[in-house]
Design an enzyme around this catalytic site. Structure first.
Site, short mmCIF file in Angstrom:
data_model
loop_
_atom_site.label_atom_id
_atom_site.label_comp_id
_atom_site.label_asym_id
_atom_site.label_seq_id
_atom_site.Cartn_x
_atom_site.Cartn_y
_atom_site.Cartn_z
CE LYS A 252 -7.25 -15.63 -37.39
NZ LYS A 252 -5.80 -15.93 -37.41
CG ASP B 35 -4.22 -12.92 -41.82
OD1 ASP B 35 -3.88 -11.72 -41.84
OD2 ASP B 35 -3.70 -13.77 -41.06
CE LYS C 193 -1.10 -14.34 -43.38
NZ LYS C 193 -0.43 -14.76 -42.14
CG ASP D 3 -6.85 -16.48 -40.76
OD1 ASP D 3 -6.58 -17.50 -40.10
OD2 ASP D 3 -6.36 -15.36 -40.53
CG ASP E 171 0.31 -11.97 -40.56
OD1 ASP E 171 -0.92 -12.17 -40.70
OD2 ASP E 171 1.19 -12.67 -41.09
CD GLU F 47 -5.06 -12.05 -38.36
OE1 GLU F 47 -3.83 -11.87 -38.40
OE2 GLU F 47 -5.59 -13.14 -38.64
NE ARG G 263 -1.38 -13.64 -31.51
CZ ARG G 263 -0.17 -14.16 -31.49
NH1 ARG G 263 0.68 -13.87 -30.52
NH2 ARG G 263 0.22 -15.01 -32.43
N1 BES Z 1 -3.79 -16.72 -39.93
C1 BES Z 1 -2.44 -16.73 -39.49
C2 BES Z 1 -1.99 -18.10 -39.02
C3 BES Z 1 -1.94 -19.18 -40.07
C4 BES Z 1 -0.79 -19.43 -40.76
C5 BES Z 1 -3.06 -19.95 -40.31
C6 BES Z 1 -0.75 -20.44 -41.71
C7 BES Z 1 -3.04 -20.95 -41.27
C8 BES Z 1 -1.89 -21.20 -41.97
C9 BES Z 1 -2.24 -15.76 -38.33
O1 BES Z 1 -3.06 -14.64 -38.36
C10 BES Z 1 -0.82 -15.28 -38.39
O2 BES Z 1 -0.48 -14.66 -39.34
N2 BES Z 1 -0.04 -15.62 -37.36
C11 BES Z 1 1.32 -15.26 -37.29
C12 BES Z 1 1.60 -14.70 -35.92
C13 BES Z 1 2.92 -14.03 -35.78
C14 BES Z 1 2.98 -12.77 -36.61
C15 BES Z 1 3.17 -13.70 -34.32
C16 BES Z 1 2.15 -16.53 -37.53
O3 BES Z 1 1.77 -17.60 -37.06
O4 BES Z 1 3.16 -16.42 -38.20
ZN ZN Z 2 -4.91 -14.92 -39.28
ZN ZN Z 3 -2.35 -13.04 -39.54
#
Ligand code: BES
Ligand code: ZN
Ligand code: ZN
Length: 496
Positions: free
Chosen positions: A261, A266, A273, A285, A344, A346, A348
């Site tokens: 990734k 992000d 976010k 990210d 958010d 993104e 996957r």
């Molecule tokens: N990049 C984030 C995940 C993340 C969070 C990495 C904190 C490092 C530290 C990812 O893209 C994300 O935002 N995931 C969301 C998914 C949700 C919206 C289903 C998450 O984990 O909250």
């Molecule tokens: Zn992310």
């Molecule tokens: Zn994200």
């Protein structure tokens, strides 16, 4: 990061005397007595030269003996540069403890332009671990304009040049990954990262193919995310490593495909976010993509007899007029359709294209993705263990043990089939945030989503949201990018 990579030094007093600091180690034996470690002749020559008895000096501090405990003894003598001796605790002398000890020495001399001579461990694995972690402890990165960063010169007393050379390759690769993660997103857009890959490919001799613009027509996930930031837009980077001399033909070699990734920033996109300050860390990210790029750079130097292809999925997830919307339906590489719920999630979406591409075009024996994918992984495991998902229990065991030995630890998590119905969509093949049902196992359901794109491949998913970044400046890790995954992937590939 430049030049703070360990060099070998002769195991002699004369060689030690050329350094401002000498690092030696100690431990406690079964009888709970303190023992100074290191080559006996060298230790006694040092004691004689400085007219001291290290055990007495050490006892003065009443040490606990735990790994990484460090004491400093000021010394002076004529005809030598040495100003201090560090005595560092080796704990139970496991590789993990040796890593803590080495990082403590590295950290002690970080940012100082001094020479450090260390004679703390012997044994091949121990020397390797010590050399890598010593370097990691000295790591520094910043863009301050007012002064140059100073680096110590690190010398390790050993005759085993080969082990040290391999350790330096790994340490350099980890530092490369760290540098990329630390670089802010106004500098490292997807085109910049693709260029870094091209440069490293030239330096170490692996092939780099970059796709952009219309060439990404089939990569619906990468485009949906990356077109939120159309200048320069997303990139797909394919790195290919083949051993220089191989008696086997290419098809007879085992083929490892890595997918990373690479979200250069992000924001969350339209599903911005929140709370907003969680966004600040999001230049990291792309740590998965950085880890696979650094891994291939190391592999190209170590030359194992396997084939490795790495796919960097590079995009920025911005908030703009060309951002995707919650409720959009996108078509991934290979034709699977997905209803976008929360922009958010993104990671996957870009990984799905990479996994499907690998399954369709690359015939991998092993398909491994690595991603800062979910906050849930951090909630579940904290920052020391990455969440690992795979249905191959034998491979999982191997990775767990390589993780313990290398320092990049993983925990085998379950792919819980009872949660599959969370991915149902009324209008597409799947919804991507697993919001049907209330399973609240965000890291698990993200893994179940990715699995839809791997065909019948032997697949491993590494969720490194917790491990890729450190919130504290301590031990092996600086505050910021850790370079997590480089050791795990490199050591595993070398073991195949
Ligand atoms: N990049 C984030 C995940 C993340 C969070 C990495 C904190 C490092 C530290 C990812 O893209 C994300 O935002 N995931 C969301 C998914 C949700 C919206 C289903 C998450 O984990 O909250
Ligand atoms: Zn992310
Ligand atoms: Zn994200």
């Amino acid at each position: 990061m430049k030049d703070a990579f360990a060099q070998s030094a002769p195991i002699t007093l004369e060689s030690a005397m050329r350094s401002q600091a000498i690092a030696l180690s100690y431990s406690k034996n079964e009888k709970d007595e303190l023992v100074v470690e290191g080559p006996i002749k060298l230790v006694s020559a040092i004691e004689k030269h400085f007219e001291l008895i290290l055990l007495d000096e050490l006892s003065f501090f009443s040490p606990s003996g735990k790994a990484g405990e460090l004491f400093e003894i000021p010394v002076s003598a004529t005809d030598c540069e040495t100003e201090r001796i560090f005595l560092v605790g080796l704990g139970d002398k496991s590789l993990g403890s040796i890593r803590l000890a080495a990082a403590a020495v590295g950290r002690k001399v970080r940012g100082k332009s001094i020479k450090v001579f260390s004679a703390c461990t012997d044994g091949v694995d121990e020397l390797h671990a010590f050399a890598v972690s010593l370097t990691l402890g000295t790591y520094l990165w910043n863009l301050k304009s007012d002064k140059d960063i100073k680096y110590p010169e690190l010398f390790i007393a050993t005759n085993d040049q080969e082990t040290l050379d391999d350790a330096v390759v790994i340490a350099k690769a980890i530092c490369t990954a760290r540098d990329l993660v630390h670089t802010p997103a106004n500098i490292k857009n997807p085109a910049w990262l693709a260029q870094e890959a091209t440069t490293l490919g030239k330096e170490f001799g692996f092939e780099v193919k970059v796709l952009s613009g219309k060439e990404l027509a089939e990569f619906g996930g990468l485009r949906a995310v990356g077109n939120s930031s159309p200048k320069p837009g997303p990139r797909f980077v394919e790195l290919s490593y083949l051993p220089r001399t191989s008696k086997k033909n290419v098809n007879a070699l085992e083929h490892v495909v890595l997918v990373g990734k690479g979200i250069t920033f992000d924001t969350g996109g339209v599903s911005l976010k929140r709370p907003y300050d969680t966004m600040i860390a999001m230049k990291s990210d792309m740590a998965g993509a950085a880890a696979i790029l650094a891994t291939v750079s190391a592999i190209a130097q170590l030359q194992p007899k396997v084939r490795v292809t790495a796919l960097m999925m590079l995009a920025e997830n911005a908030l703009s007029g060309t951002s995707q919307r919650p409720s959009d339906v996108i078509t991934h590489f290979g034709g699977t359709t997905v209803e976008v719920i929360n922009t958010d999630a993104e990671g996957r979406l870009v990984l799905a294209d990479g996994l499907a591409y690998a399954d369709k075009n690359l015939d991998p024996d092993y398909l491994v993705d690595i991603a800062t994918l979910t906050g849930s992984a951090t909630l579940g495991l904290g920052r020391q263990y990455a969440a690992m998902y795979t249905r191959d229990n034998k491979l999982a065991k191997e990775l767990v043990s390589i993780g313990e030995e290398s320092g990049d630890k993983v925990w085998h998590m379950p792919l819980i089939d009872d949660y599959q119905d969370a991915l149902v969509s009324d209008i597409a093949d799947f919804n991507h945030t697993a919001d049907k049902g209330k399973y609240s196992a965000g890291s698990v359901t993200a893994a179940l989503f990715l699995e839809k794109f791997v065909g019948e491949r032997r697949w491993v998913h590494l969720d490194i949201a917790g491990t890729a970044r450190s919130e504290v400046d301590a031990g092996e890790n600086p505050k910021g990018g850790t370079g997590y995954g480089v050791r795990l992937l490199t050591d595993w590939i070398m073991s195949l």
